[in-house]
Design an enzyme around this catalytic site. Structure first.
Site, mmCIF file in Angstrom:
data_model
loop_
_atom_site.group_PDB
_atom_site.id
_atom_site.type_symbol
_atom_site.label_atom_id
_atom_site.label_comp_id
_atom_site.label_asym_id
_atom_site.label_seq_id
_atom_site.Cartn_x
_atom_site.Cartn_y
_atom_site.Cartn_z
ATOM 1 N N GLY A 1 0.674 -1.654 0.099
ATOM 2 C CA GLY A 1 -0.273 0.071 -0.130
ATOM 3 C C GLY A 1 0.744 1.252 -0.123
ATOM 4 O O GLY A 1 0.161 2.500 0.360
ATOM 5 N N GLY A 2 2.146 0.945 -0.724
ATOM 6 C CA GLY A 2 3.020 2.447 -0.744
ATOM 7 C C GLY A 2 2.768 3.765 -1.687
ATOM 8 O O GLY A 2 3.273 4.698 -1.059
ATOM 9 N N ARG A 3 1.258 3.143 -2.179
ATOM 10 C CA ARG A 3 0.782 4.574 -2.995
ATOM 11 C C ARG A 3 -0.155 5.415 -2.692
ATOM 12 O O ARG A 3 -1.194 5.890 -2.978
ATOM 13 C CB ARG A 3 0.853 4.593 -4.626
ATOM 14 C CG ARG A 3 2.033 3.598 -5.122
ATOM 15 C CD ARG A 3 3.279 4.460 -5.116
ATOM 16 N NE ARG A 3 2.552 6.094 -5.525
ATOM 17 C CZ ARG A 3 3.015 7.309 -5.424
ATOM 18 N NH1 ARG A 3 4.517 7.284 -4.694
ATOM 19 N NH2 ARG A 3 3.154 8.586 -6.161
ATOM 20 N N GLY A 4 -0.621 4.488 -1.287
ATOM 21 C CA GLY A 4 -1.670 4.982 -0.475
ATOM 22 C C GLY A 4 -1.438 6.723 0.553
ATOM 23 O O GLY A 4 -0.534 7.323 0.341
ATOM 24 N N PHE A 5 -2.657 6.999 1.406
ATOM 25 C CA PHE A 5 -2.572 7.414 1.585
ATOM 26 C C PHE A 5 -0.995 7.466 3.043
ATOM 27 O O PHE A 5 -0.211 8.813 3.116
ATOM 28 C CB PHE A 5 -3.538 8.418 2.638
ATOM 29 C CG PHE A 5 -3.786 9.103 3.790
ATOM 30 C CD1 PHE A 5 -3.217 10.628 3.322
ATOM 31 C CD2 PHE A 5 -4.525 9.201 4.606
ATOM 32 C CE1 PHE A 5 -3.105 11.130 4.594
ATOM 33 C CE2 PHE A 5 -4.468 10.061 5.791
ATOM 34 C CZ PHE A 5 -3.544 11.067 5.357
ATOM 35 N N LYS B 1 -11.263 -5.203 9.597
ATOM 36 C CA LYS B 1 -10.006 -5.030 9.947
ATOM 37 C C LYS B 1 -9.916 -5.263 11.369
ATOM 38 O O LYS B 1 -8.794 -5.853 11.734
ATOM 39 C CB LYS B 1 -9.805 -3.205 9.800
ATOM 40 C CG LYS B 1 -10.066 -3.003 8.582
ATOM 41 C CD LYS B 1 -9.307 -0.985 8.113
ATOM 42 C CE LYS B 1 -8.448 -0.882 8.948
ATOM 43 N NZ LYS B 1 -7.002 -1.433 7.892
#
Length: 573
Positions: free
Chosen positions: A20-24, A167
């Site tokens: 998820g390195g391009r997430g927020f 989650k």
């Protein structure tokens, strides 16, 4: 330890993977890892390419120097995860999806099954550490306040939404997998994360600021909440990895709340954020329970009607849940065992939000609106546009009382005016006869200047009357010459409708006009673009209808219609 082929440095660096390195959160975490200088960073995300922005110079240089690499990874596909994890010692698992699917099965496959795939891949690739980014929402159910709660608080019996429920399951699996095949795990629970590129909290607040809810504060003024700036969340992930590397027993297999350590009232932080984006500070208070049940009813109604896009009208409901309860968390465990402390304060974070933000209000908040210019930008505009709600309400109340006194009391206009003047005279005389002090309270005197009219006001009044008289004389002259048929039609239509309304519906018309005056201008200013767009559509259709009708009219009659030059040409052709 692992090395990345193609690097120019002979120094051996440890390799980590940011899922998820391009997430927020993932973007900020990747940037902080690269700034540390002792990591080779693998960025994994579900996009085919990283899609770098011009401001991401550090990551671009890292890709060029092989200090960073990108992997297209779908957590539902285990082989893709294994390919990205080979030779990795540390995995930071953050979510990167802007929005999750609405159906349970798809969401379950992404959140829960995805976490299972990540854990299996970690064990197969002999990963040492896994840090999972969870959420403080997993212990919140909106039925009670959370005041400085610790990590020992159990999961609630009922979760606020499907994603939070899933989650919590993923978090439990990550913690349960601790020390299996040498993998050390821990989970972080940040609360109300905000910052640049935020796709949840900030857009909700900006949507509210752009709507007619901009003047309202939802919920109690005393509710406390913990917010976390995104840089502090990324810093907490690095602190957790360092703690796991030091083999601290108190870290592995545990979960930690992460906040800015600055619990504050929602009404204090939210206006601060909105003002930094150029929006006005909310004024009125609305009970959170009222908004909660109102939008719960709307949600159920839309679901019954099978209306697909429910999310567009539910952001107020989400904000109401956010501010309806106190939500503060004890971060002493993170401070003690992880060595965590915030690197950016709330005030600094709110100030940094507006830098190159697409959410910033580009229009000047002091710029005059169309309706403000139409009303003259004076006291009348301030009253009708509700600039000062107290003054506007008093004016509306007084006009309503006058409307009742003159039109609904059943008396003639002259009788009502005489009685009103008598009441004002008696009241002023009685007020002047009061002593200067009554039971310790000083009675202020009415200054004689209150009854005086300044020369400027008199001059402006006479100028306005002169302009009106000149305009009336000009219209009369045009009608007398019989050349302006457009003006003749307007004036005759006005008198005709006045003849119909005044004898029978004058009282009703004045009442309706009073209500419209205090609502229509305010509504138009709030939805100026939408109303202008609708007006353009209506005008275009009316114009087409007039053109179509004019084609069937005799040629001499078309000369009566205004702006009919093009119609004459079409008719003659």
């Amino acid at each position: 330890m692992a090395t990345e082929n193609g690097g120019s440095n002979s120094e051996v660096l440890e390799t980590c993977l940011v899922l998820g390195g391009r997430g927020f959160i993932g973007r900020v975490l990747v940037e902080r890892l690269l700034k540390l200088g002792n990591w080779i960073v693998r960025v994994a995300d579900y996009n085919q390419s990283p899609q770098l922005e011009p401001s991401e110079l550090l990551l671009s240089e890292a890709f060029s120097s092989a200090r960073a690499s990108y992997f297209h990874v779908d957590v539902r596909d285990k082989p893709q995860i294994i390919k990205a994890m080979e030779g990795v010692s540390v995995v930071f698992y953050t979510e990167s999806m802007v929005s999750f699917p609405r159906d349970f099965f798809s969401c379950y496959i992404i959140v829960v099954q995805g976490a299972k795939n990540v854990l299996k891949a970690c064990r197969e690739c002999k990963v040492k550490h896994l840090i999972y980014n969870s959420s403080a929402d997993v212990v919140f159910d909106s039925s009670r306040d959370l005041c400085n709660v610790e990590e020992s608080l159990p999961y609630p019996n009922h979760f606020e939404n499907m994603v939070t429920d899933l989650k919590s399951q993923a978090e439990a699996m990550v913690l349960f997998a601790n020390k299996v095949d040498g993998l050390l795990t821990c989970a972080l629970r940040p609360s109300n994360v905000f910052g640049p590129r935020d796709n949840q909290l900030m857009p909700s607040l900006i949507s509210m600021a752009n709507s007619s809810w901009a003047k309202f504060i939802i919920g109690s003024c005393e509710n406390m909440s913990d917010f976390t700036y995104v840089d502090n969340v990324a810093h907490a992930h690095i602190c957790a990895e360092e703690s796991l590397s030091s083999q601290m027993v108190s870290t592995s297999g545990k979960v930690f709340f992460i906040t800015n350590l600055e619990p504050m009232k929602v009404r204090d932080l939210v206006p601060l954020i909105l003002e930094s984006f150029g929006y006005q500070r909310p004024i009125f208070n609305l009970p959170a329970w009222m908004i909660h049940y109102l939008f719960l009813f709307v949600k159920l109604t839309l679901m019954k009607l099978n209306f697909g896009k429910i999310e567009r009208c539910m952001w107020v409901y989400d904000v109401a849940k956010l501010v309806s309860r106190t939500r503060t968390f004890n971060c002493s465990a993170a401070v003690t065992h992880l060595g965590y402390s915030p690197v950016v304060s709330l005030e600094e974070g709110a100030a940094a939000l507006t830098v190159d933000s697409p959410l910033r209000r580009y229009n000047d908040p002091d710029e005059q609106s169309k309706v403000d210019k139409l009303l003259g930008s004076g006291k009348v505009a301030d009253i009708l546009l509700w600039r000062d709600e107290k003054t506007t309400f008093i004016c509306f109340l007084l006009l309503t009382l006058l409307y009742y006194w003159f039109f609904l009391s059943g008396r003639t206009f002259i009788t009502s005016a005489a009685k009103l003047l008598m009441m004002i005279t008696v009241s002023l005389c009685g007020y002047c006869m009061l002593p200067a002090n009554i039971c310790g309270f000083t009675i202020p005197r009415v200054s004689s200047t209150c009854f005086q009219v300044s020369k400027v006001d008199m001059r402006n009044s006479f100028l306005a009357m002169t302009c009106m008289w000149n305009e009336l004389s000009l219209v009369t002259r045009l009608l007398a010459h019989g050349e302006d048929w457009c003006t003749f039609l307007k004036v005759s239509s006005f008198f005709y409708f006045s003849k119909l309304i005044v004898p029978h519906f004058l009282t009703m018309a004045i009442g309706i006009a009073l209500v419209i005056a205090f609502t229509s201008f305010f509504v138009y200013e709030q939805y100026e673009e939408e109303i202008d767009g609708m007006a353009k559509v209506v005008i275009n259709r009316l114009r087409k209808a007039m053109i179509s009708s004019a084609r069937n009219l005799p040629v001499p009659l078309t000369s009566v219609l205004p702006d009919c030059g093009p119609l004459k040409e079409k008719k003659s052709s």
